[in-house]
Write a protein that holds these residues in place. Structure first.
Motif, short mmCIF file in Angstrom:
data_model
loop_
_atom_site.label_atom_id
_atom_site.label_comp_id
_atom_site.label_asym_id
_atom_site.label_seq_id
_atom_site.Cartn_x
_atom_site.Cartn_y
_atom_site.Cartn_z
N SER A 158 0.86 -1.18 0.00
CA SER A 158 0.00 0.00 0.00
C SER A 158 0.90 1.23 0.00
CB SER A 158 -0.91 0.02 1.23
OG SER A 158 -1.75 1.17 1.21
N PRO A 160 0.94 5.75 -0.77
CA PRO A 160 0.12 6.96 -0.96
C PRO A 160 0.27 7.50 -2.38
CG PRO A 160 2.11 7.51 0.24
CD PRO A 160 2.15 6.02 0.04
N ASN A 161 -0.73 8.22 -2.82
CA ASN A 161 -0.76 8.82 -4.15
C ASN A 161 -0.22 10.24 -4.09
OD1 ASN A 161 -1.39 9.82 -6.70
ND2 ASN A 161 -3.37 8.79 -6.78
N SER A 165 -1.27 13.30 -1.66
CA SER A 165 -0.54 13.15 -0.39
C SER A 165 0.89 13.66 -0.51
CB SER A 165 -0.53 11.67 0.03
OG SER A 165 0.40 11.45 1.06
N HIS A 198 -5.03 -0.62 -3.06
CA HIS A 198 -4.34 -0.08 -1.88
C HIS A 198 -3.49 1.15 -2.20
CE1 HIS A 198 -5.79 -3.63 0.05
NE2 HIS A 198 -5.00 -4.44 -0.65
N GLU A 200 -3.49 4.84 -1.95
CA GLU A 200 -4.29 5.65 -1.03
C GLU A 200 -4.10 7.14 -1.23
OE1 GLU A 200 -6.43 4.18 0.77
OE2 GLU A 200 -5.72 2.11 0.61
N ASN A 201 -5.19 7.88 -1.01
CA ASN A 201 -5.14 9.35 -1.11
C ASN A 201 -4.58 9.99 0.15
OD1 ASN A 201 -6.18 9.52 -3.73
ND2 ASN A 201 -8.28 9.37 -2.97
N SER A 202 -4.57 9.26 1.23
CA SER A 202 -4.08 9.78 2.51
C SER A 202 -2.72 9.18 2.82
CB SER A 202 -5.06 9.43 3.63
OG SER A 202 -4.46 9.55 4.90
N ALA A 205 -3.14 6.35 5.49
CA ALA A 205 -3.96 5.18 5.17
C ALA A 205 -3.14 3.90 4.95
CB ALA A 205 -4.83 5.47 3.96
N PRO A 206 -1.97 3.95 4.25
CA PRO A 206 -1.20 2.72 4.09
C PRO A 206 -0.81 2.07 5.42
CG PRO A 206 -0.46 4.34 2.50
CD PRO A 206 -1.40 5.05 3.44
N LYS A 209 -3.75 0.16 6.89
CA LYS A 209 -3.97 -1.14 6.25
C LYS A 209 -2.89 -2.14 6.68
CE LYS A 209 -6.84 0.04 2.35
NZ LYS A 209 -7.11 -0.18 0.91
#
Length: 323
Positions: A158, A160-161, A165, A198, A200-202, A205-206, A209
């Motif tokens: 996972s 982040p994008n 982010s 997976h 993630e925009n935040s 968040a990874p 998960k």
């Protein structure tokens, strides 16, 4: 006419009440716009409260990209009396709008900074692993960010994008510095394929998960994994062979001329000088001379991107994630 007199009387009474409340409450609250995490807001607020500013300020929080865009678009017309924001947005806003006051109190930062900005937090990126999932899956612990593009990790990572982010930019800086833009584009494409749902925009968040065991590997802010490991969670971290890059968040005061609140300069100094005592516990990267951090607080493989970090460079690196 009777109804009109009643309305006028109500308006007069309302105005008088507001004037009375303003008189009782004192000066208008200082408005602070921030992209900081809850822990940082709490530390800065605690420092201000102890210095006698309790109930005299108000934090309003935004995502990094939202607040950065707002600052650049609104310039000196921004409502906020103070800001805490990623330094690359502040630098770009200052270049575009010449909108911040030089800070008048003494600081001794470890690295040169714009005289308008006071460092608040330093954040580093790292690879995270869930040791239990790694063992259960029988997969190797990655040593580099490039490793995350290998087929063996498909569905198990996972990340982040970078489109949403700032944490992801730490990852992309390391890749671009090590492999150049074109190879980085290919590496990111494979990493995105491996992440699948997976991505993630935040930035946080990874890790969530990873904690839940939904993935084996993630990328995020280094200090978060350090803290989880100390708590006894099955979380560990790897400083990638490409090097560890960092981002800084800082305090700035918009120049509003005669309308600049004179308390803001005092408050900025308190947020840095006193707030850092608590902030460094959560964000353990030393920013000032004299600060001490525990041995695992910062990566031994720190690197600095060779170009100045600006919004323009961020947009260029964001395009590397376009398929």
């Amino acid at each position: 006419m009777k109804q009109l007199r009643s309305i006028l009387a109500a308006c007069i009474l309302g105005s008088a009440t507001m004037a009375f409340m303003t008189s009782c409450q004192g000066e208008k609250q200082v408005i602070i716009y921030s992209n900081a995490d809850d822990e940082a807001i709490a530390a800065m607020g605690q420092a201000l409260d102890k210095a006698g500013y309790k109930d005299k300020y108000m934090f309003t929080t935004f995502s990094t990209s939202e607040l950065g865009g707002k600052v650049i678009a609104e310039g000196k017309n921004i409502e906020a009396d103070m800001l805490t924001l990623s330094s690359y947005y502040l630098d770009s806003a200052q270049s575009a709008n010449k909108m911040f006051l030089p800070l008048t109190f003494a600081m001794e930062p470890l690295k040169p900074v714009n005289p308008c900005f006071g460092p608040i937090t330093g954040q580093e990126g790292a690879i995270f692993i869930n040791t239990k999932v790694i063992e259960d899956r029988g997969i190797a612990v990655p040593k580099s960010l490039k490793d995350l593009s290998k087929p063996e990790y498909k569905g198990l990572i996972s990340i982040p994008n970078i489109k949403s982010s700032s944490t992801a930019w730490l990852m992309v800086q390391a890749l671009v510095n090590a492999y150049g833009e074109e190879e980085t584009r290919q590496i990111l494409k494979a990493m995105i394929d491996n992440a699948g749902p997976h991505l993630e925009n935040s930035g946080s968040a990874p890790l969530k998960k990873l904690r839940a065991g939904e993935v084996a590997i993630a990328f995020g802010l280094r200090q978060q994994a350090v803290a989880d490991k100390k708590k006894g969670l099955p979380i560990d971290y790897v400083d990638p062979t490409e090097g560890t890059f960092s981002l800084m968040e800082a305090v700035a005061i918009p120049d509003k001329g005669d309308n600049t609140n004179p308390e803001t300069m005092k408050m900025a100094e308190i947020m840095i000088r006193e707030g850092r005592k608590e902030l460094i516990k959560t964000y353990p990267v030393p920013l000032f001379h004299g600060e001490q951090a525990v041995s695992d607080a910062k990566s031994p493989h720190q690197k600095t991107f060779p170009q100045p970090l600006t919004v323009e460079l961020l947009k260029k690196h964001q395009s590397l994630m376009d398929n």
